[in-house]
Design an enzyme around this catalytic site. Sequence first.
Site, short mmCIF file in Angstrom:
data_model
loop_
_atom_site.label_atom_id
_atom_site.label_comp_id
_atom_site.label_asym_id
_atom_site.label_seq_id
_atom_site.Cartn_x
_atom_site.Cartn_y
_atom_site.Cartn_z
N ARG A 126 -64.62 -17.67 -41.03
CA ARG A 126 -63.09 -16.71 -40.47
C ARG A 126 -62.04 -17.43 -39.71
O ARG A 126 -62.63 -18.10 -38.48
CB ARG A 126 -63.96 -15.56 -39.71
CG ARG A 126 -62.77 -14.68 -38.78
CD ARG A 126 -63.60 -13.72 -38.04
NE ARG A 126 -62.61 -12.79 -37.45
CZ ARG A 126 -62.23 -12.97 -36.32
NH1 ARG A 126 -62.98 -13.60 -35.38
NH2 ARG A 126 -61.23 -11.86 -35.75
N HIS A 152 -53.76 -13.66 -34.60
CA HIS A 152 -54.62 -13.78 -33.68
C HIS A 152 -53.86 -14.27 -32.49
O HIS A 152 -53.87 -15.56 -31.89
CB HIS A 152 -55.92 -14.89 -34.06
CG HIS A 152 -56.97 -15.04 -33.05
ND1 HIS A 152 -58.42 -14.80 -33.59
CD2 HIS A 152 -56.84 -15.21 -31.72
CE1 HIS A 152 -59.14 -14.81 -32.66
NE2 HIS A 152 -58.51 -15.14 -31.48
N GLU A 183 -58.47 -8.44 -32.13
CA GLU A 183 -58.54 -7.89 -30.69
C GLU A 183 -57.16 -7.58 -30.32
O GLU A 183 -56.27 -8.06 -29.33
CB GLU A 183 -59.12 -9.07 -29.79
CG GLU A 183 -60.34 -9.57 -29.92
CD GLU A 183 -60.84 -10.31 -29.30
OE1 GLU A 183 -60.33 -10.94 -28.36
OE2 GLU A 183 -62.21 -10.64 -29.12
N ASN A 243 -66.09 -7.27 -32.02
CA ASN A 243 -66.32 -8.77 -31.39
C ASN A 243 -66.95 -8.12 -29.86
O ASN A 243 -66.60 -7.34 -29.19
CB ASN A 243 -64.95 -9.15 -30.79
CG ASN A 243 -64.36 -9.95 -31.90
OD1 ASN A 243 -64.87 -9.88 -33.18
ND2 ASN A 243 -63.16 -10.33 -31.76
N TYR A 280 -68.97 -9.74 -26.25
CA TYR A 280 -69.44 -10.90 -25.49
C TYR A 280 -70.23 -10.45 -24.44
O TYR A 280 -71.24 -10.81 -23.77
CB TYR A 280 -68.34 -11.68 -25.10
CG TYR A 280 -67.62 -12.40 -25.87
CD1 TYR A 280 -67.88 -13.59 -26.26
CD2 TYR A 280 -66.52 -11.94 -26.90
CE1 TYR A 280 -67.24 -14.59 -27.15
CE2 TYR A 280 -65.96 -12.73 -27.73
CZ TYR A 280 -66.27 -14.05 -28.05
OH TYR A 280 -65.87 -14.63 -29.06
N GLU A 321 -67.21 -11.99 -33.94
CA GLU A 321 -66.86 -12.73 -32.78
C GLU A 321 -68.30 -12.48 -32.03
O GLU A 321 -68.56 -11.05 -31.21
CB GLU A 321 -65.86 -12.86 -31.96
CG GLU A 321 -64.78 -13.57 -32.68
CD GLU A 321 -63.55 -13.64 -31.63
OE1 GLU A 321 -63.72 -13.76 -30.49
OE2 GLU A 321 -62.66 -13.70 -32.25
O1 IFM Z 1 -61.51 -17.53 -27.58
C1 IFM Z 1 -61.44 -16.02 -27.52
C2 IFM Z 1 -61.10 -15.70 -29.00
O2 IFM Z 1 -59.94 -16.24 -29.37
C3 IFM Z 1 -61.05 -14.26 -29.08
N1 IFM Z 1 -62.08 -13.63 -28.45
C4 IFM Z 1 -62.89 -13.87 -27.49
C5 IFM Z 1 -62.86 -15.71 -27.31
C6 IFM Z 1 -63.53 -16.05 -26.06
O3 IFM Z 1 -62.96 -15.74 -24.97
#
Ligand code: IFM
Length: 487
Positions: free
Chosen positions: A90, A134, A179, A309, A311, A387
């Site tokens: 990606r 992006h 995002e 995405n 985290y 992500e």
């Molecule tokens: O690096 C970023 C990415 O560009 C977008 N999502 C989160 C990642 C980590 O912060």
Amino acid sequence: MTAVRPDTAPKQAPETAQFPPGFVWGAATAAYQVEGAATEDGRTPSIWDTFSHTPGKVHNGDTGDVAADHYHRYRDDVALMKRIGLTAYRFSVSWSRVQPTGRGPAVERGLDFYRRLVDELLEAGISPVATLYHWDLPQELEDAGGWPQRETAERFADYAALVAGALGDRVPTWTTFNEPWCTAFLGYGSGVHAPGRTEPAAALRAAHHLNLAHGRAIEVLRDRLPATARTSVTLNLHHVRPLGDAPADADAARRIDAVGNRIFTGPMLRGAYPEDLLADTAHLVDWSTLVRDGDLAAASRPVDLLGVNYYTPTVVSAPVDGRGDARDDGHGNSDHSPWPGSEHVAFHLAEGRKRTAMNWVIDPDGLYRLLLDVSREHPGLPLMVTENGAAFEDHVTPDGRVEDPERIDYLHGHLDAVRRAAADGVDVRGYFLWSLMDNFEWAYGYSKRFGAVHVDYATQRRTPKASAHWYADAIRRHALPPRTGPR
Ligand code: IFM
């Protein structure tokens, strides 16, 4: 800081538990974070070039001028991907490379880079996933008002047409935005991202124009791509949890879910803004003039796939001591909160849990629950984890290895969460590790390393970390290897 009780640990999968047939094993990057070659072949500045060259905006004064030099080293990078065994890659397209002023005809030399990259991927048996945007708006479009300006949405649709015309015959999966929450609220709200504006009303206007631009681009893509191509958008959906059982905490969670998630899923997937969002933000924007007839029908053109995405979870409560507090929302330090209405909310980090180098709490179960929630709320829409990953302090040992057991642990936990969600009926088609290699981590510059492959920026030498070997093993097995992978 208020402590959050850790959840009870989820049951671990047997090590042999398989992923669904056809599950995609990917890794992701983004143009400004890896390409470099900032002034080559007709490329002109994007908002991130301007921002990173503005003193005080990015850690250490770092810029994406050279980054990981992927523009010149993409062949070696694709060879690395092949060695890891990726089935998909990606990447994002730099708008400033393709259409430097954000208007008018394409620069063929700019498009040629992506043609070469895609051909190299296909040759290696790796399926390309192209993201159109992006975060790197051509500076000239920002000078004309940027995303808070409606015209930017129309320009985006034109740009989408140019890229689809060039790559449509060979890219099977397309994503409009990565995002958009960050574009709107970090770019125009807290200002920790380019273009660095701190105008809550502009952030909300940007969000609407991103929704509109997404829909216009989907229309263009559907028109120009083969019927087999899949269209999508990637959202950083916040897994929002109330800190406690009090109704005021539930209301704080509702607010953040509205302005963090439903502000995009509403228009894009349901064709309407949520009533509570409109009420919560009515003092900032006049939605009745911002949203014009036909906008919501445009924004909600169907997509084939939703990129998610994830985290870390977002834990919120009612204001503490009568005051909202966005310091622990995980989105960087600014005197300005990215969240409209954040005076009604306090953010919390779970104490007693491990964190990454970003100070993000590690909580794989948040991904499991997020996938279940999204699939319940949007039945029939296939999901893809586009992500997931972690930054840690990585070092190359004197004998040239990078041991990153914490990242392996992170990936193991989160891949297991994806596997469990699939086993529980969620239609999740794949997983993209963030990131293939270390890169420019926005306002943190090169100080945070998310890669499975280490990059020595002085020499551009690539060293696959232990986590890259572990991920390769997972791909080979189509199942989770033990946490400490083979060397
Ligand atoms: O690096 C970023 C990415 O560009 C977008 N999502 C989160 C990642 C980590 O912060």
